[in-house]
Design an enzyme around this catalytic site. Structure first.
Site, PDB file in Angstrom:
ATOM      1  N   CYS A 122     -14.280 -30.087  27.796  1.00 44.39           N
ATOM      2  CA  CYS A 122     -13.347 -29.049  27.356  1.00 44.39           C
ATOM      3  C   CYS A 122     -12.941 -28.334  28.629  1.00 44.39           C
ATOM      4  CB  CYS A 122     -14.007 -28.089  26.375  1.00 44.39           C
ATOM      5  SG  CYS A 122     -13.039 -26.591  26.066  1.00 44.39           S
TER       6      CYS A 122
ATOM      7  N   ASP B  64      -4.201 -23.586  17.453  1.00 44.75           N
ATOM      8  CA  ASP B  64      -5.530 -24.054  17.828  1.00 44.75           C
ATOM      9  C   ASP B  64      -5.741 -25.507  17.418  1.00 44.75           C
ATOM     10  OD1 ASP B  64      -8.599 -24.407  17.074  1.00 44.75           O
ATOM     11  OD2 ASP B  64      -8.460 -22.815  18.568  1.00 44.75           O
ATOM     12  N   ARG B  65      -6.154 -26.330  18.375  1.00 42.86           N
ATOM     13  CA  ARG B  65      -6.295 -27.762  18.141  1.00 42.86           C
ATOM     14  C   ARG B  65      -7.510 -28.085  17.291  1.00 42.86           C
ATOM     15  NH1 ARG B  65      -4.247 -24.623  21.414  1.00 42.86           N
ATOM     16  NH2 ARG B  65      -6.065 -24.770  22.778  1.00 42.86           N
ATOM     17  N   THR B  66      -8.630 -27.449  17.581  1.00 44.56           N
ATOM     18  CA  THR B  66      -9.836 -27.717  16.788  1.00 44.56           C
ATOM     19  C   THR B  66      -9.640 -27.299  15.341  1.00 44.56           C
ATOM     20  OG1 THR B  66     -11.419 -27.671  18.612  1.00 44.56           O
ATOM     21  CG2 THR B  66     -12.240 -27.011  16.458  1.00 44.56           C
TER      22      THR B  66
ATOM     23  N   THR C 206     -15.261 -29.309  22.366  1.00 45.84           N
ATOM     24  CA  THR C 206     -15.011 -28.572  21.136  1.00 45.84           C
ATOM     25  C   THR C 206     -15.439 -29.412  19.934  1.00 45.84           C
ATOM     26  OG1 THR C 206     -12.781 -29.455  20.782  1.00 45.84           O
ATOM     27  CG2 THR C 206     -12.976 -27.472  22.168  1.00 45.84           C
TER      28      THR C 206
ATOM     29  N   CYS D  51      -6.082 -30.161  28.348  1.00 43.34           N
ATOM     30  CA  CYS D  51      -6.808 -29.753  27.142  1.00 43.34           C
ATOM     31  C   CYS D  51      -7.326 -31.033  26.519  1.00 43.34           C
ATOM     32  CB  CYS D  51      -5.899 -29.007  26.165  1.00 43.34           C
ATOM     33  SG  CYS D  51      -6.678 -28.721  24.550  1.00 43.34           S
ATOM     34  N   ASN D  52      -8.637 -31.172  26.454  1.00 43.76           N
ATOM     35  CA  ASN D  52      -9.223 -32.399  25.918  1.00 43.76           C
ATOM     36  C   ASN D  52      -8.888 -32.593  24.450  1.00 43.76           C
ATOM     37  OD1 ASN D  52     -11.498 -33.607  27.997  1.00 43.76           O
ATOM     38  ND2 ASN D  52     -11.186 -31.420  28.284  1.00 43.76           N
ATOM     39  N   THR D  53      -9.023 -31.544  23.642  1.00 49.64           N
ATOM     40  CA  THR D  53      -8.818 -31.675  22.201  1.00 49.64           C
ATOM     41  C   THR D  53      -7.389 -32.060  21.873  1.00 49.64           C
ATOM     42  OG1 THR D  53     -10.452 -29.889  21.981  1.00 49.64           O
ATOM     43  CG2 THR D  53      -9.305 -30.569  19.990  1.00 49.64           C
ATOM     44  N   ALA D  54      -6.437 -31.618  22.681  1.00 46.57           N
ATOM     45  CA  ALA D  54      -5.033 -31.958  22.455  1.00 46.57           C
ATOM     46  C   ALA D  54      -4.781 -33.457  22.539  1.00 46.57           C
ATOM     47  CB  ALA D  54      -4.147 -31.225  23.458  1.00 46.57           C
TER      48      ALA D  54
ATOM     49  N   LYS E 282     -12.416 -18.157  27.035  1.00 51.54           N
ATOM     50  CA  LYS E 282     -11.029 -17.796  26.736  1.00 51.54           C
ATOM     51  C   LYS E 282     -10.831 -16.281  26.748  1.00 51.54           C
ATOM     52  CE  LYS E 282      -9.858 -21.934  24.025  1.00 51.54           C
ATOM     53  NZ  LYS E 282      -8.663 -22.371  24.775  1.00 51.54           N
TER      54      LYS E 282
END
Length: 252
Positions: free
Chosen positions: A206, A60-62, A137, A95-98, A176
């Site tokens: 996101c 999980d990135r967040t 996120t 994936c934005n957070t990535a 998800k």
């Protein structure tokens, strides 16, 4: 329909879009669909070849950004190498957070890795600077992924308050888990709060959020900016222009 000659030429030269996906799987499929729908093709052979790795094993990135989980970079780097080996000539990460790890990933390869926020900024190009709402996120927000890059284009970002952000994270988890109806209601409400606070547009930052808000219409629809679609369009342009063209540049 005749395909623009530049796209045909790119295909003849072996353009291949690599998709570093799986974050999450539904968002990856949504991104692929948007690439297909936005490509001006009349038959199978006129579409952009894609190689996709839905790497659902990436941590999980967040959680990583908040210091609560494992580092996802090694798994993303391994997936990047698999896409390289499969012949990808440019790579997208839906994936934005990535994108917190974008620079580190780009440093691992000579293959261009497109940046989703640059794609969104290009979508906003030509507009006067102002307040842009960002639904994302908690990891994306804490890392300033949108705030820093959009500031360079003259835009200020507004995000939900603490309670609102908690709701956004709950909605993302619901998407998800395949529970779209409840997620849609939550995210619509948070988008409306940002518009009421003075945001002319709200970025669905996101890749789960456009999935949840796909059915939203009316006045709110015109304010929403789909980061996934912006990335898909940027990928089509990159494949058309030739990913090794120095004029295109590598995303920073």
């Amino acid at each position: 329909m005749d395909l623009p000659p530049r796209i045909v030429l790119a295909q003849q030269e072996g353009a291949m879009l690599g998709v570093l996906g799986g974050m999450g799987p539904m968002a990856t499929v949504d991104f692929m669909g948007k690439v297909v729908r936005n490509t001006p093709a009349a038959c199978d052979q006129e579409h952009i070849p894609m190689v996709v790795c839905s790497a659902v094993n990436i941590p999980d990135r967040t959680a990583a950004i908040l210091g609560e989980g494992a580092d996802p970079f090694p798994a993303m780097r391994d997936t990047l190498r698999r896409l390289e080996a499969a012949g990808a000539s440019c790579i997208a990460i839906p994936c934005n957070t990535a994108h917190y790890w974008h620079a580190a990933l780009q440093a691992e390869t000579s293959v261009r890795v497109l940046h989703i926020v640059d794609a969104v900024a290009d979508t906003l190009a030509g507009q006067e600077g102002g307040c842009i709402g960002v639904l994302a996120t908690s990891g994306t927000i804490k890392a300033g992924i949108y705030q820093k890059r959009l500031a360079l284009r003259g835009f200020a970002c507004r995000t939900p308050d603490a309670a609102g952000q908690t709701d956004v994270m709950r909605a993302i988890r619901l998407v998800k888990a395949g529970q779209l109806a409840e997620a849609t209601a939550i995210l619509r409400a948070q988008a409306e709060v940002l518009v009421a606070a003075g945001c002319r547009q709200v970025v669905m930052a996101c890749t789960e959020i456009p999935v949840a808000l796909a059915s939203v219409g009316g006045a709110l629809r015109s304010t929403l900016v789909d980061a996934t679609e912006a990335l898909a369009s940027a990928c089509i342009e990159a494949c058309a222009a030739g990913t090794n063209d120095p004029a295109m540049g590598l995303a920073a």
